[in-house]
Design a protein around this motif. Structure first.
Motif, PDB file in Angstrom:
ATOM      1  N   PRO A 326      -5.835  -0.929  -7.152  1.00  0.00           N
ATOM      2  CA  PRO A 326      -6.209  -1.967  -6.174  1.00  0.00           C
ATOM      3  C   PRO A 326      -7.309  -2.885  -6.684  1.00  0.00           C
ATOM      4  O   PRO A 326      -7.347  -4.070  -6.336  1.00  0.00           O
ATOM      5  CB  PRO A 326      -6.686  -1.152  -4.955  1.00  0.00           C
ATOM      6  N   ASN A 327      -8.191  -2.370  -7.539  1.00  0.00           N
ATOM      7  CA  ASN A 327      -9.259  -3.215  -8.084  1.00  0.00           C
ATOM      8  C   ASN A 327      -8.694  -4.353  -8.926  1.00  0.00           C
ATOM      9  O   ASN A 327      -9.160  -5.497  -8.851  1.00  0.00           O
ATOM     10  CB  ASN A 327     -10.214  -2.374  -8.935  1.00  0.00           C
ATOM     11  N   ILE A 330      -7.315  -6.874  -6.273  1.00  0.00           N
ATOM     12  CA  ILE A 330      -8.292  -7.507  -5.376  1.00  0.00           C
ATOM     13  C   ILE A 330      -9.285  -8.377  -6.137  1.00  0.00           C
ATOM     14  O   ILE A 330      -9.615  -9.487  -5.715  1.00  0.00           O
ATOM     15  CB  ILE A 330      -9.029  -6.427  -4.553  1.00  0.00           C
ATOM     16  N   THR A 387     -10.949   0.373   3.115  1.00  0.00           N
ATOM     17  CA  THR A 387     -10.058  -0.461   2.313  1.00  0.00           C
ATOM     18  C   THR A 387      -8.596  -0.178   2.644  1.00  0.00           C
ATOM     19  O   THR A 387      -7.763  -1.096   2.639  1.00  0.00           O
ATOM     20  CB  THR A 387     -10.319  -0.237   0.810  1.00  0.00           C
ATOM     21  N   GLY A 391      -5.947  -3.012   3.846  1.00  0.00           N
ATOM     22  CA  GLY A 391      -4.609  -3.237   3.314  1.00  0.00           C
ATOM     23  C   GLY A 391      -3.560  -3.261   4.411  1.00  0.00           C
ATOM     24  O   GLY A 391      -2.643  -4.099   4.413  1.00  0.00           O
ATOM     25  N   SER A 416     -12.080  -5.190   2.256  1.00  0.00           N
ATOM     26  CA  SER A 416     -11.198  -4.766   1.160  1.00  0.00           C
ATOM     27  C   SER A 416     -11.937  -4.217  -0.064  1.00  0.00           C
ATOM     28  O   SER A 416     -11.346  -3.506  -0.881  1.00  0.00           O
ATOM     29  CB  SER A 416     -10.300  -5.938   0.728  1.00  0.00           C
ATOM     30  N   GLY A 458      -2.627  -3.005 -11.693  1.00  0.00           N
ATOM     31  CA  GLY A 458      -3.020  -3.701 -10.468  1.00  0.00           C
ATOM     32  C   GLY A 458      -2.741  -5.190 -10.508  1.00  0.00           C
ATOM     33  O   GLY A 458      -2.308  -5.782  -9.514  1.00  0.00           O
ATOM     34  N   THR A 461       0.844  -5.846  -9.639  1.00  0.00           N
ATOM     35  CA  THR A 461       1.361  -5.571  -8.289  1.00  0.00           C
ATOM     36  C   THR A 461       1.416  -6.852  -7.453  1.00  0.00           C
ATOM     37  O   THR A 461       2.152  -6.928  -6.465  1.00  0.00           O
ATOM     38  CB  THR A 461       0.497  -4.524  -7.556  1.00  0.00           C
ATOM     39  N   GLY A 473       1.474  -6.058  -3.685  1.00  0.00           N
ATOM     40  CA  GLY A 473       0.058  -5.840  -3.991  1.00  0.00           C
ATOM     41  C   GLY A 473      -0.668  -5.182  -2.841  1.00  0.00           C
ATOM     42  O   GLY A 473      -1.477  -4.264  -3.040  1.00  0.00           O
ATOM     43  N   LYS A 474      -0.380  -5.635  -1.622  1.00  0.00           N
ATOM     44  CA  LYS A 474      -1.046  -5.062  -0.447  1.00  0.00           C
ATOM     45  C   LYS A 474      -0.599  -3.623  -0.205  1.00  0.00           C
ATOM     46  O   LYS A 474      -1.409  -2.752   0.142  1.00  0.00           O
ATOM     47  CB  LYS A 474      -0.746  -5.929   0.776  1.00  0.00           C
ATOM     48  N   ILE A 477      -2.317  -1.111  -2.530  1.00  0.00           N
ATOM     49  CA  ILE A 477      -3.676  -0.739  -2.125  1.00  0.00           C
ATOM     50  C   ILE A 477      -3.639   0.503  -1.245  1.00  0.00           C
ATOM     51  O   ILE A 477      -4.388   1.470  -1.448  1.00  0.00           O
ATOM     52  CB  ILE A 477      -4.351  -1.914  -1.374  1.00  0.00           C
ATOM     53  N   THR A 480      -2.065   3.805  -3.341  1.00  0.00           N
ATOM     54  CA  THR A 480      -2.897   4.399  -4.390  1.00  0.00           C
ATOM     55  C   THR A 480      -4.167   5.028  -3.820  1.00  0.00           C
ATOM     56  O   THR A 480      -4.570   6.119  -4.247  1.00  0.00           O
ATOM     57  CB  THR A 480      -3.275   3.350  -5.451  1.00  0.00           C
TER      58      THR A 480
END
Length: 538
Positions: A326-327, A330, A387, A391, A416, A458, A461, A473-474, A477, A480
């Protein structure tokens, strides 16, 4: 298990630090006798400093006096904090800012001016981590062999500052790709070296808070970077593009920071020029309870293999991988996501600042609370859950890139980044739970390799073909970070089991044997699994 005192040349002279000399220690099992350390080169550098000092008796007395007096002890800790913390914070602030400049520049006109198409922006985000991944092990090997951590770190910082400034000259994807890859190459040494320095200077119950002092700069960069980028976005359009000015300014600042680090950051307590010998002794003795030592430039193959055989190391790596996916999304798409929620490019830049402020609160509070409770894993859940909620809100209120509730999506954006504090606690976990210098270096390198792989995944995604919804991508988050919760529980159970096993082994020794063995193993440069006095932090 019992102890025998082997006869060595060290026994021929009286030393004020004889109780710490692991050359005098052998471990007897039912089948064999193993000498823990045969030469000072095998031991931690702290032991060599203490044993070889021409005035060992005097500095031992002075160092003990500092630790016995409450005011002197606090004065020493303040001096350590003022020497170490500002420079580490400055380094981490610029590292994260430099890494995320692409996100700010993207909404300032970089994508248009360099003619980026399709997935090329995501690929640029990924290439940073490709360079990072390729050099993580070589850079850590060099750092250990050179043993001049501050000089090595400072030179790398200055070089990546130059590389960052070179972004301003790029006119197409190829130029940006080269710069982004080189940026990853020279930034790859930072986090492991900073964690190593914290582990050298601070007791375990102090490490979480100190790591939070530099890691909080990730969140501060969102505030400062957003403000600077917002201001630069008002630069006259007839002159140099605002994003090019942004890169030049941050690059120059980074070069200056690198020079300060090379000159003023101590390599270790033993080599700290601003500290008297008595203060060095006090700094070393106050961390004896860590049972993890300071530094040893000799690379020990047996510790490398021990690292790869340690299940806990791989669980930490898996945790870092799961938190980095996710990092990667984001950190590179936060400003772009705000534009998909209905805000202008300039509004998106300024609105990254409240998210940074929330991150500051979470990181500092998490570092303090984890030391207060002596518990890293429980506090991680406090950081991860907001977070996951963010998401879910991004999907629920913006299912197909058509915002249903602008205010709710803005709130989700603000929440987030709280999971970043969990990665900070994973770094603190490494600092507290690994001993043996080569093992620490290897484990930190593996951790940052996982960080790079996670960030690479990430960035991918968030697919351009799914814009503006970016549903994959969302969803990544939520998935994971949800999986991360279960891995953290496994790590906690593993640490508890090892602490119980060590307690059973200690109980087999007599009181005198325990005291003698514990002192001698403190600077023996043994791994945590070889030291029954090592206590794992939850």
């Amino acid at each position: 298990m019992s102890i025998s005192n082997g006869t060595t040349k060290a026994d021929e002279k009286s030393s004020a630090f004889a109780n710490l000399d692991s050359r005098r220690l052998s471990l007897n099992s039912d089948e064999q006798t193993t000498t823990v350390v045969t030469t000072l080169a095998d031991a931690d550098e702290a032991l060599a400093f203490l044993e070889n000092h021409p005035q060992s008796a005097l500095i031992a007395e002075q160092g003990a006096a500092i630790l016995e007096d409450e005011k002197s002890r606090r004065r020493l800790v303040r001096k350590i904090d003022l020497t170490i913390a500002p420079l580490l914070a400055c380094v981490y602030f610029l590292q994260y800012l430099d890494k995320t400049t692409l996100s700010y520049a993207a909404v300032m006109g970089l994508r248009k001016d360099t003619h980026l198409k399709g997935q090329e922006y995501s690929d640029l985000s990924m290439l940073f981590y490709i360079g990072f991944l390729a050099t993580e092990f070589p850079t850590q090997w060099l750092a250990q062999r050179l043993s001049r951590l501050s000089l090595y770190l400072g030179v790398n910082i200055m070089i990546w500052g130059v590389v960052l400034a070179c972004h301003a000259a790029c006119t197409d994807f190829a130029g940006l790709a080269i710069c982004r890859t080189l940026l990853g190459v020279f930034e790859s040494c930072v986090a492991p070296i900073l964690v190593m320095i914290i582990a050298m200077w601070y007791k375990k119950e102090e490490q979480g808070r100190r790591i939070s002092w530099f890691y909080v700069c990730n969140s501060l960069t969102q505030i400062v970077g957003g403000a600077v980028a917002y201001g630069a976005s008002y630069a006259p359009t007839s002159g140099l593009a605002s994003w090019r000015i942004f890169y030049l300014a941050i690059g120059a600042l980074t070069v200056v920071c690198g020079g300060l680090v090379a000159m003023f950051l101590p390599d270790s307590p033993v080599k700290a020029r601003r500290f008297t010998d008595a203060e060095k002794v006090a700094a070393l003795l106050r961390t004896v309870s860590n049972q993890s030592g300071t530094q040893n430039s000799k690379i020990k193959k047996e510790q490398i293999w021990a690292t790869f055989r340690d299940t806990r190391v791989w669980l930490v790596c898996l945790s870092v991988l799961l938190s980095s996916i996710p990092n990667g999304g984001i950190s590179n798409f936060s400003s772009i996501l705000l534009t998909t929620f209905g805000y202008t490019s300039q509004q998106a830049l300024i609105m990254s600042m409240p998210a940074g402020a929330i991150g500051v609160v979470f990181v500092l509070f998490s570092g303090w609370l984890s030391d207060k409770l002596n518990d890293r894993s429980l506090v991680m859940f406090v950081c991860i859950l907001p977070t996951i909620l963010a998401g879910a809100m991004m999907i629920g209120f913006d299912p197909k890139g058509i915002p249903l509730n602008k205010s709710a999506l803005l709130a989700a954006s603000f929440l987030s980044g709280t999971f970043g504090a969990a990665f900070m606690l994973l770094l603190a976990w490494n600092a507290s739970n690994i001993a043996g210098h080569t093992k620490k270096v290897t484990a930190n390198a593996l951790t940052l390799v996982s960080f790079a792989i996670g960030n690479i995944l990430g960035t991918q995604t968030f697919q351009q073909k799914e814009a503006p919804g970016y549903i994959s991508g969302k969803a990544a988050i939520i998935a994971t970070l949800g999986a991360l919760c279960f891995v953290i529980i496994g790590l906690r159970m593993s640490n508890d089991r090892l602490n119980k096993e060590n307690a059973v082994k200690r109980a087999e020794l007599g009181e005198e044997e325990q005291k003698s063995m514990k002192d001698k193993l403190a600077f023996a440069d043994r791994t945590d699994r070889e030291n029954i006095f090592f206590m794992y932090t939850h």
